[in-house]
Motif scaffolding. Structure first.
Motif, PDB file in Angstrom:
ATOM      1  N   TYR A 109      30.258  30.863  36.015  1.00  0.00           N
ATOM      2  CA  TYR A 109      30.518  31.671  37.210  1.00  0.00           C
ATOM      3  C   TYR A 109      31.772  31.112  37.874  1.00  0.00           C
ATOM      4  CZ  TYR A 109      30.193  33.404  42.000  1.00  0.00           C
ATOM      5  OH  TYR A 109      30.482  33.983  43.211  1.00  0.00           O
ATOM      6  N   ALA A 110      32.702  31.993  38.223  1.00  0.00           N
ATOM      7  CA  ALA A 110      33.954  31.587  38.872  1.00  0.00           C
ATOM      8  C   ALA A 110      34.141  32.394  40.151  1.00  0.00           C
ATOM      9  CB  ALA A 110      35.138  31.799  37.932  1.00  0.00           C
ATOM     10  N   LEU A 111      34.458  31.709  41.226  1.00  0.00           N
ATOM     11  CA  LEU A 111      34.723  32.339  42.518  1.00  0.00           C
ATOM     12  C   LEU A 111      36.155  32.028  42.924  1.00  0.00           C
ATOM     13  CD1 LEU A 111      33.881  33.798  45.132  1.00  0.00           C
ATOM     14  CD2 LEU A 111      33.101  31.573  46.002  1.00  0.00           C
ATOM     15  N   THR A 112      36.947  33.068  43.162  1.00  0.00           N
ATOM     16  CA  THR A 112      38.334  32.915  43.599  1.00  0.00           C
ATOM     17  C   THR A 112      38.465  33.430  45.025  1.00  0.00           C
ATOM     18  OG1 THR A 112      39.223  33.137  41.356  1.00  0.00           O
ATOM     19  CG2 THR A 112      40.729  33.560  43.184  1.00  0.00           C
ATOM     20  N   PRO A 144      34.944  46.372  42.304  1.00  0.00           N
ATOM     21  CA  PRO A 144      36.379  46.031  42.316  1.00  0.00           C
ATOM     22  C   PRO A 144      36.653  44.539  42.320  1.00  0.00           C
ATOM     23  CG  PRO A 144      35.926  47.842  43.826  1.00  0.00           C
ATOM     24  CD  PRO A 144      34.592  47.356  43.349  1.00  0.00           C
ATOM     25  N   ASN A 145      35.725  43.734  42.865  1.00  0.00           N
ATOM     26  CA  ASN A 145      35.953  42.290  42.953  1.00  0.00           C
ATOM     27  C   ASN A 145      34.950  41.484  42.127  1.00  0.00           C
ATOM     28  OD1 ASN A 145      33.710  42.826  44.529  1.00  0.00           O
ATOM     29  ND2 ASN A 145      34.226  41.304  46.083  1.00  0.00           N
ATOM     30  N   LEU A 146      34.203  42.146  41.232  1.00  0.00           N
ATOM     31  CA  LEU A 146      33.183  41.451  40.444  1.00  0.00           C
ATOM     32  C   LEU A 146      33.254  41.924  38.994  1.00  0.00           C
ATOM     33  CD1 LEU A 146      30.781  39.449  40.597  1.00  0.00           C
ATOM     34  CD2 LEU A 146      29.298  41.454  40.873  1.00  0.00           C
ATOM     35  N   GLU A 147      33.495  40.962  38.092  1.00  0.00           N
ATOM     36  CA  GLU A 147      33.674  41.275  36.676  1.00  0.00           C
ATOM     37  C   GLU A 147      32.711  40.442  35.839  1.00  0.00           C
ATOM     38  OE1 GLU A 147      37.734  41.934  34.633  1.00  0.00           O
ATOM     39  OE2 GLU A 147      37.193  39.883  34.087  1.00  0.00           O
ATOM     40  N   ALA A 188      30.183  35.303  31.141  1.00  0.00           N
ATOM     41  CA  ALA A 188      30.925  34.804  32.301  1.00  0.00           C
ATOM     42  C   ALA A 188      30.946  35.856  33.399  1.00  0.00           C
ATOM     43  CB  ALA A 188      32.356  34.440  31.902  1.00  0.00           C
ATOM     44  N   VAL A 189      30.827  35.379  34.632  1.00  0.00           N
ATOM     45  CA  VAL A 189      30.924  36.238  35.814  1.00  0.00           C
ATOM     46  C   VAL A 189      32.074  35.741  36.664  1.00  0.00           C
ATOM     47  CG1 VAL A 189      29.773  37.058  37.898  1.00  0.00           C
ATOM     48  CG2 VAL A 189      28.450  36.765  35.780  1.00  0.00           C
ATOM     49  N   SER A 190      32.973  36.646  37.046  1.00  0.00           N
ATOM     50  CA  SER A 190      34.126  36.297  37.886  1.00  0.00           C
ATOM     51  C   SER A 190      34.044  37.093  39.184  1.00  0.00           C
ATOM     52  CB  SER A 190      35.436  36.621  37.165  1.00  0.00           C
ATOM     53  OG  SER A 190      35.545  35.879  35.967  1.00  0.00           O
ATOM     54  N   HIS A 191      34.157  36.403  40.300  1.00  0.00           N
ATOM     55  CA  HIS A 191      34.009  36.999  41.626  1.00  0.00           C
ATOM     56  C   HIS A 191      35.252  36.673  42.440  1.00  0.00           C
ATOM     57  CE1 HIS A 191      31.164  37.505  45.351  1.00  0.00           C
ATOM     58  NE2 HIS A 191      32.032  38.498  45.217  1.00  0.00           N
ATOM     59  N   LYS A 192      35.849  37.660  43.087  1.00  0.00           N
ATOM     60  CA  LYS A 192      37.055  37.443  43.870  1.00  0.00           C
ATOM     61  C   LYS A 192      36.841  37.951  45.292  1.00  0.00           C
ATOM     62  CE  LYS A 192      40.168  37.847  39.880  1.00  0.00           C
ATOM     63  NZ  LYS A 192      41.340  38.545  39.299  1.00  0.00           N
ATOM     64  N   LEU A 193      37.237  37.133  46.251  1.00  0.00           N
ATOM     65  CA  LEU A 193      37.160  37.500  47.660  1.00  0.00           C
ATOM     66  C   LEU A 193      38.535  37.353  48.292  1.00  0.00           C
ATOM     67  CD1 LEU A 193      33.819  35.765  48.749  1.00  0.00           C
ATOM     68  CD2 LEU A 193      34.185  38.179  48.165  1.00  0.00           C
ATOM     69  N   ASP A 194      39.012  38.423  48.908  1.00  0.00           N
ATOM     70  CA  ASP A 194      40.310  38.412  49.565  1.00  0.00           C
ATOM     71  C   ASP A 194      40.108  38.127  51.046  1.00  0.00           C
ATOM     72  OD1 ASP A 194      42.827  38.835  50.569  1.00  0.00           O
ATOM     73  OD2 ASP A 194      43.195  40.690  49.477  1.00  0.00           O
TER      74      ASP A 194
END
Length: 262
Positions: free
Chosen positions: A41-44, A212-215, A242-248
């Motif tokens: 799991y990755a959080l950006t 849009p922010n979760l892959e 793998a899970v990728s999460h992005k927060l702007d």
């Protein structure tokens, strides 16, 4: 399109060399084959138009028998340099269990791993090409008589990864992508004698944007690694999820600043 063909050619050449190294026979060569599953799991967090912070957690397990192989925590700060270049610096906390899943001694050895990294990316139609250059300094905890001992020993490692992703389709207006990558690892340092070549990783997978922010991404990785002896190798077959999460956070910061100035 010619650049995509060139990258595909590099993948093909890498795959041929990878296979040749994996299956070439010699009287002294020993290859151990293993099956694993990797979960991550990755959080950006985007903190600024140029700055972001990425944190990752990885659980890597043997499948037969089912035991932990590695546990990884990684964090890195990234800065957009412009002209499709990005610089990053980070740190990894690594826990290494025995490479033999049937081992009765289950000593877990910590590793501390700072790194610096440069990324280059370019978009070509529905495709994207990425280059990742990473230098790591690896500090391994000392061991003695099957127990952890005081102090660390270290070496360096250089990594280059070529990646290609291609948007296959849009499902419910969200992209489904094919991803390919080939990564080479090279060791350096006075403790490295027989395995300057460390490993090669070939990967193929599919990713889908649930939001849009979760892959989410699933794929297969072939990990071929030379051991310190020089004549012994691991050939690992790995399934990955793998899970990728992005927060702007740049918009929230802007709104907060506007409220403070009112």
């Amino acid at each position: 399109m010619s650049k995509i063909r060139f990258c595909l050619l590099l993948f093909w050449v890498g795959g041929v060399l990878h296979a040749a190294a994996g299956y070439a026979q010699s009287p002294q060569k020993e290859v151990t084959r293993q099956q694993l599953a990797w979960f991550s799991y990755a959080l950006t967090l985007k903190l600024h138009p140029k700055w972001s912070l990425t944190s990752e957690i990885h659980e890597r397990r043997f499948l037969n028998p089912g035991r932990q192989h590695q546990f990884v925590l990684r964090s890195q700060a990234r800065y957009a340099l412009g002209e499709n270049w990005e610089a990053a610096a980070g740190f990894t906390y690594f826990l290494q269990s025995p490479h033999d899943p049937s081992a009765t001694q289950r000593l877990v050895v910590p590793e501390l791993r700072p790194h610096i990294q440069f990324n280059y990316s370019q978009a070509i139609g529905r495709a994207g090409i990425t280059h990742r250059y990473r230098t790591e300094m690896r500090f391994f905890r000392n061991t003695s008589s099957g127990e952890l001992a005081a102090g660390y020993h270290h070496n360096f490692r250089f990594r280059y990864r070529l990646g290609l992703e291609y948007r296959l389709a849009n499902l419910q207006e969200r992209p489904l992508k094919l991803k390919l990558s080939n990564e080479l690892h090279v060791n350096a340092g006075r403790n490295i004698t027989y395995n300057r070549f460390d490993q090669n990783r070939i990967y193929t997978g599919l990713s889908y944007a649930l939001m849009p922010n979760l892959e989410v991404e699933a794929g297969y990785l072939n990990w071929y690694q030379q051991r310190a002896s020089g004549h012994q190798f691991y050939n690992r077959h790995i399934v990955q999820l793998a899970v990728s999460h992005k927060l702007d956070l740049t918009g929230k910061r802007k709104n907060a600043t506007e409220q403070e100035t009112r």
